[in-house]
Write an enzyme that holds these catalytic residues in place. Structure first.
Site, PDB file in Angstrom:
ATOM      1  N   GLY A 246      83.264 -66.766 -27.041  1.00 45.20           N
ATOM      2  CA  GLY A 246      84.141 -65.921 -27.846  1.00 45.20           C
ATOM      3  C   GLY A 246      83.504 -64.986 -28.844  1.00 45.20           C
ATOM      4  O   GLY A 246      84.207 -64.169 -29.449  1.00 45.20           O
ATOM      5  N   GLU A 288      79.596 -71.752 -24.803  1.00 44.97           N
ATOM      6  CA  GLU A 288      79.806 -71.039 -23.534  1.00 44.97           C
ATOM      7  C   GLU A 288      79.937 -69.534 -23.764  1.00 44.97           C
ATOM      8  O   GLU A 288      80.990 -68.951 -23.520  1.00 44.97           O
ATOM      9  CB  GLU A 288      81.095 -71.534 -22.868  1.00 44.97           C
ATOM     10  CG  GLU A 288      81.125 -73.011 -22.538  1.00 44.97           C
ATOM     11  CD  GLU A 288      82.488 -73.468 -22.018  1.00 44.97           C
ATOM     12  OE1 GLU A 288      83.482 -72.726 -22.136  1.00 44.97           O
ATOM     13  OE2 GLU A 288      82.553 -74.588 -21.495  1.00 44.97           O
ATOM     14  N   PRO A 289      78.906 -68.865 -24.235  1.00 43.71           N
ATOM     15  CA  PRO A 289      79.023 -67.432 -24.477  1.00 43.71           C
ATOM     16  C   PRO A 289      78.967 -66.633 -23.179  1.00 43.71           C
ATOM     17  O   PRO A 289      78.205 -66.967 -22.265  1.00 43.71           O
ATOM     18  CB  PRO A 289      77.783 -67.128 -25.325  1.00 43.71           C
ATOM     19  CG  PRO A 289      76.778 -68.145 -24.886  1.00 43.71           C
ATOM     20  CD  PRO A 289      77.553 -69.386 -24.536  1.00 43.71           C
ATOM     21  N   GLY A 290      79.795 -65.617 -23.097  1.00 44.60           N
ATOM     22  CA  GLY A 290      79.750 -64.710 -21.943  1.00 44.60           C
ATOM     23  C   GLY A 290      79.435 -63.313 -22.433  1.00 44.60           C
ATOM     24  O   GLY A 290      78.329 -62.793 -22.274  1.00 44.60           O
ATOM     25  N   ARG A 328      90.010 -52.631 -19.261  1.00 38.02           N
ATOM     26  CA  ARG A 328      90.173 -53.144 -20.628  1.00 38.02           C
ATOM     27  C   ARG A 328      90.984 -52.227 -21.546  1.00 38.02           C
ATOM     28  O   ARG A 328      91.845 -52.712 -22.282  1.00 38.02           O
ATOM     29  CB  ARG A 328      88.815 -53.498 -21.235  1.00 38.02           C
ATOM     30  CG  ARG A 328      88.048 -54.560 -20.408  1.00 38.02           C
ATOM     31  CD  ARG A 328      86.827 -55.120 -21.106  1.00 38.02           C
ATOM     32  NE  ARG A 328      87.185 -55.924 -22.249  1.00 38.02           N
ATOM     33  CZ  ARG A 328      87.169 -55.517 -23.492  1.00 38.02           C
ATOM     34  NH1 ARG A 328      86.767 -54.292 -23.780  1.00 38.02           N
ATOM     35  NH2 ARG A 328      87.541 -56.308 -24.467  1.00 38.02           N
ATOM     36  N   TYR A 332      94.172 -54.148 -22.800  1.00 41.29           N
ATOM     37  CA  TYR A 332      94.145 -54.675 -24.176  1.00 41.29           C
ATOM     38  C   TYR A 332      94.156 -53.586 -25.241  1.00 41.29           C
ATOM     39  O   TYR A 332      94.026 -53.896 -26.428  1.00 41.29           O
ATOM     40  CB  TYR A 332      92.867 -55.497 -24.421  1.00 41.29           C
ATOM     41  CG  TYR A 332      92.469 -56.445 -23.336  1.00 41.29           C
ATOM     42  CD1 TYR A 332      93.276 -57.532 -22.999  1.00 41.29           C
ATOM     43  CD2 TYR A 332      91.280 -56.271 -22.639  1.00 41.29           C
ATOM     44  CE1 TYR A 332      92.891 -58.409 -22.009  1.00 41.29           C
ATOM     45  CE2 TYR A 332      90.890 -57.152 -21.643  1.00 41.29           C
ATOM     46  CZ  TYR A 332      91.702 -58.210 -21.334  1.00 41.29           C
ATOM     47  OH  TYR A 332      91.322 -59.069 -20.350  1.00 41.29           O
ATOM     48  N   CYS A 359      96.000 -43.028 -10.555  1.00 35.33           N
ATOM     49  CA  CYS A 359      97.304 -42.375 -10.690  1.00 35.33           C
ATOM     50  C   CYS A 359      98.200 -43.116 -11.660  1.00 35.33           C
ATOM     51  O   CYS A 359      99.194 -43.726 -11.267  1.00 35.33           O
ATOM     52  CB  CYS A 359      97.957 -42.263  -9.324  1.00 35.33           C
ATOM     53  SG  CYS A 359      97.303 -40.854  -8.465  1.00 35.33           S
ATOM     54  N   GLU A 360      97.825 -43.101 -12.905  1.00 37.32           N
ATOM     55  CA  GLU A 360      98.594 -43.740 -13.975  1.00 37.32           C
ATOM     56  C   GLU A 360      98.334 -42.964 -15.239  1.00 37.32           C
ATOM     57  O   GLU A 360      97.169 -42.730 -15.576  1.00 37.32           O
ATOM     58  CB  GLU A 360      98.088 -45.160 -14.248  1.00 37.32           C
ATOM     59  CG  GLU A 360      98.183 -46.087 -13.122  1.00 37.32           C
ATOM     60  CD  GLU A 360      99.006 -47.326 -13.434  1.00 37.32           C
ATOM     61  OE1 GLU A 360      99.526 -47.455 -14.541  1.00 37.32           O
ATOM     62  OE2 GLU A 360      99.096 -48.142 -12.517  1.00 37.32           O
ATOM     63  N   TYR A 388      83.131 -58.211 -18.567  1.00 34.68           N
ATOM     64  CA  TYR A 388      84.542 -58.028 -18.196  1.00 34.68           C
ATOM     65  C   TYR A 388      84.852 -56.623 -17.703  1.00 34.68           C
ATOM     66  O   TYR A 388      85.943 -56.107 -17.922  1.00 34.68           O
ATOM     67  CB  TYR A 388      85.463 -58.419 -19.374  1.00 34.68           C
ATOM     68  CG  TYR A 388      85.218 -59.833 -19.838  1.00 34.68           C
ATOM     69  CD1 TYR A 388      85.535 -60.913 -19.018  1.00 34.68           C
ATOM     70  CD2 TYR A 388      84.644 -60.094 -21.083  1.00 34.68           C
ATOM     71  CE1 TYR A 388      85.280 -62.213 -19.429  1.00 34.68           C
ATOM     72  CE2 TYR A 388      84.390 -61.396 -21.495  1.00 34.68           C
ATOM     73  CZ  TYR A 388      84.713 -62.449 -20.655  1.00 34.68           C
ATOM     74  OH  TYR A 388      84.458 -63.739 -21.050  1.00 34.68           O
TER      75      TYR A 388
HETATM   76  N1  LLP Z   1      84.663 -70.403 -22.227  1.00 34.35           N
HETATM   77  C1  LLP Z   1      85.949 -70.345 -21.869  1.00 34.35           C
HETATM   78  C2  LLP Z   1      86.680 -71.575 -21.602  1.00 34.35           C
HETATM   79  C3  LLP Z   1      86.585 -69.100 -21.755  1.00 34.35           C
HETATM   80  O1  LLP Z   1      87.869 -69.052 -21.415  1.00 34.35           O
HETATM   81  C4  LLP Z   1      85.853 -67.916 -22.016  1.00 34.35           C
HETATM   82  C5  LLP Z   1      86.482 -66.601 -21.891  1.00 34.35           C
HETATM   83  C6  LLP Z   1      84.497 -68.022 -22.372  1.00 34.35           C
HETATM   84  C7  LLP Z   1      83.940 -69.292 -22.490  1.00 34.35           C
HETATM   85  C8  LLP Z   1      83.635 -66.831 -22.658  1.00 34.35           C
HETATM   86  O2  LLP Z   1      84.083 -66.111 -23.754  1.00 34.35           O
HETATM   87  P1  LLP Z   1      83.248 -64.862 -24.302  1.00 34.35           P
HETATM   88  O3  LLP Z   1      82.005 -65.397 -24.979  1.00 34.35           O
HETATM   89  O4  LLP Z   1      82.900 -63.990 -23.145  1.00 34.35           O
HETATM   90  O5  LLP Z   1      84.180 -64.212 -25.245  1.00 34.35           O
HETATM   91  N2  LLP Z   1      88.861 -60.267 -20.143  1.00 34.35           N
HETATM   92  C9  LLP Z   1      88.882 -60.377 -21.578  1.00 34.35           C
HETATM   93  C10 LLP Z   1      88.171 -61.604 -22.074  1.00 34.35           C
HETATM   94  C11 LLP Z   1      88.730 -62.872 -21.497  1.00 34.35           C
HETATM   95  C12 LLP Z   1      87.966 -64.087 -21.926  1.00 34.35           C
HETATM   96  C13 LLP Z   1      88.358 -65.268 -21.123  1.00 34.35           C
HETATM   97  N3  LLP Z   1      87.665 -66.462 -21.454  1.00 34.35           N
HETATM   98  C14 LLP Z   1      88.259 -59.106 -22.173  1.00 34.35           C
HETATM   99  O6  LLP Z   1      87.868 -58.263 -21.395  1.00 34.35           O
HETATM  100  O7  LLP Z   1      88.209 -58.941 -23.379  1.00 34.35           O
END
Ligand code: LLP
Length: 445
Positions: A246, A288-290, A328, A332, A359-360, A388
């Site tokens: 997050g 769990e960073p993404g 995005r 959002y 086309c939007e 994402y």
């Molecule tokens: N762990 C869990 C259980 C999650 O649901 C997520 C993200 C992460 C870790 C990774 O979170 P991060 O570090 O990437 O924020 N599509 C949306 C974001 C959706 C996130 C879903 N879960 C966007 O583009 O902002």
């Protein structure tokens, strides 16, 4: 904060350069739209996370942010664990020979097939979201004569300060066992009663693109109190706490997200204080960073096309991608920044709106940005595009997904080939009994 992060810089010719390769050169070689990823910065981000959590726990890269075989391989090389949320992400990791014992399998509606794949491939931990999953997993594990290590996904009832669509920890959420109404404790008791499941700990995830750290401290504290309740009610001491991902990243020059080390320190302090207050042993932490690993390293590169001026109202400049490769902004209301890669030092001369080609009317990538005068053929580069975007891309309007190129030390590597129309048409089937109607065809003309 400058959005020229990592190895991105403006070279002597006034061109944007990433990983030592100029973006105009990349577009000449690979076409547009194109995702360019700064491999050095991704690795640096992995190491920043690893160093921050050393002595406290582990980092599992959330593959959903950007999932390809090369990325799974990179995460493995950097010693990270992996968080996957579907059979597809799991299969990608396995295809890249990612060690299955370092995989965590998340998700709120895993199918029987997905759970079977998880058990057969010996995934390290399944993060169980609900009672149906507990039951299915116990049956699969029993049938396979295996014991499966699990965490339980808990909904801690905490609202992160972020967009409603990416909040996940609040009471009204589809994810996990709710703490507030006793469901979470019932889930723990049920899990402990299963003969083929081994409950190692708990997980929660409060949301995404979060700047304020107070939600993490609150989540950590709530979870540790719950660990203490579990000890009191069942006598069991759980020793793993997964706090999800997050951490936010900058999308605009004025964005100032928290640093990885500050987030980790906030969590560690909250966990330690809470453990002390409850006389509870400090559990191993999992993060769990993404987005914070891949987001800042990615650039979305487009070629400028048509222009529409509505005097006194707005000038639209269209590019050759849009919501199909970056949903995005439409989804959002996310805001982005851009620079012109082939004349990156040119002064801003006009305010324009960057439109996609779908086309939007809502397919707007950036509303109102001051840029140098844009000509057809110019190359627009949008930073913070590593998370994402590729992973959420679609074939809307039958557009092909862009290629993904990693750059490092003056070299470029394609890690995902550009999708072709043939790729898209491959899965189409016209029922074999449907003949071509010459009559209808002539009417249509
Ligand atoms: N762990 C869990 C259980 C999650 O649901 C997520 C993200 C992460 C870790 C990774 O979170 P991060 O570090 O990437 O924020 N599509 C949306 C974001 C959706 C996130 C879903 N879960 C966007 O583009 O902002």
């Amino acid at each position: 904060m400058s959005l020229l992060q990592g190895t991105a810089q403006i070279n002597k010719r006034g061109q944007l350069e990433i990983g030592g390769v100029s973006v105009p050169e990349l577009t000449a070689r690979y076409g547009t739209p194109l995702y360019v990823m700064d491999e050095t910065l991704i690795r640096e981000n992995c190491r920043t996370w690893q160093q921050a959590v050393v002595n406290h726990g582990i980092v599992a890269y959330a593959a959903k942010a950007f999932c390809t075989q090369a990325m799974c391989r990179l995460a493995d090389q950097e010693g990270l664990s992996l968080d996957v949320v579907s059979g597809g992400e799991l299969a990608t990791a396995l295809a890249a020979s990612f060690p299955s014992e370092r995989i965590f399998f998340n998700g709120n509606n895993k199918s029987l097939e997905e759970l079977e794949l998880a058990v057969q491939s010996k995934v390290g931990h399944v993060i169980v979201d609900n009672f149906l999953e507990l039951e299915m997993l116990e049956q699969i594990a029993a049938r396979s004569r295996k014991t499966v290590d699990i965490l339980l996904r808990i909904c801690p009832g905490i609202e992160a300060h972020t967009h409603e669509y990416v909040q996940t920890g609040q009471l009204d959420s589809k994810f996990g066992f709710t703490l507030e109404n006793g469901q979470a404790l019932a889930a723990v008791e049920t899990a402990l009663a299963q003969r083929h499941l081994h409950l190692c700990g708990l997980q929660c995830h409060i949301g995404s693109q979060i700047f304020a750290l107070d939600g993490y401290a609150a989540a950590a504290q709530t979870m540790i109190s719950f660990f203490a309740t579990i000890r009191e009610k069942t006598g069991v001491i759980l020793d793993a706490l997964d706090l999800g991902g997050g951490l936010g990243i900058p999308y605009l020059p004025d964005d100032t997200p928290a640093q990885v080390k500050d987030l980790v320190q906030t969590v560690v302090d909250a966990v330690h204080n809470s453990c002390q207050a409850n006389n509870f042993p400090v559990p191993k932490l999992i993060f769990e960073p993404g987005r914070s690993i891949v987001g800042p390293a990615g650039w979305a590169i487009y070629r400028v096309g048509a222009r529409k001026e509505i005097p006194g109202i707005r000038t639209y400049v269209s590019v050759d991608g849009g919501m199909s490769d970056n949903p995005r902004p439409a989804l959002y209301g996310s805001r982005y920044y851009a620079l012109v890669a082939n004349k990156a030092n040119a002064p801003a001369e006009e305010t324009v709106t960057i439109a996609g080609k779908c086309c939007e009317s809502g397919d707007i990538l950036i509303k109102d940005i001051a840029l140098p005068h844009l000509e057809p053929g110019d190359i627009l580069a949008m930073p913070s595009a590593g998370a994402y975007q590729y992973s959420m891309a679609s074939n809307y309007n039958r557009l092909c997904r862009p290629a993904v190129v990693f750059v490092r030390d003056g070299q470029a590597y394609v890690v995902v080939k550009r999708e072709t129309i043939a790729d898209i048409l491959r899965n189409d089937i016209i029922p074999s009994t449907w003949e071509k109607s010459k009559e209808k065809l002539s009417v249509a003309r």
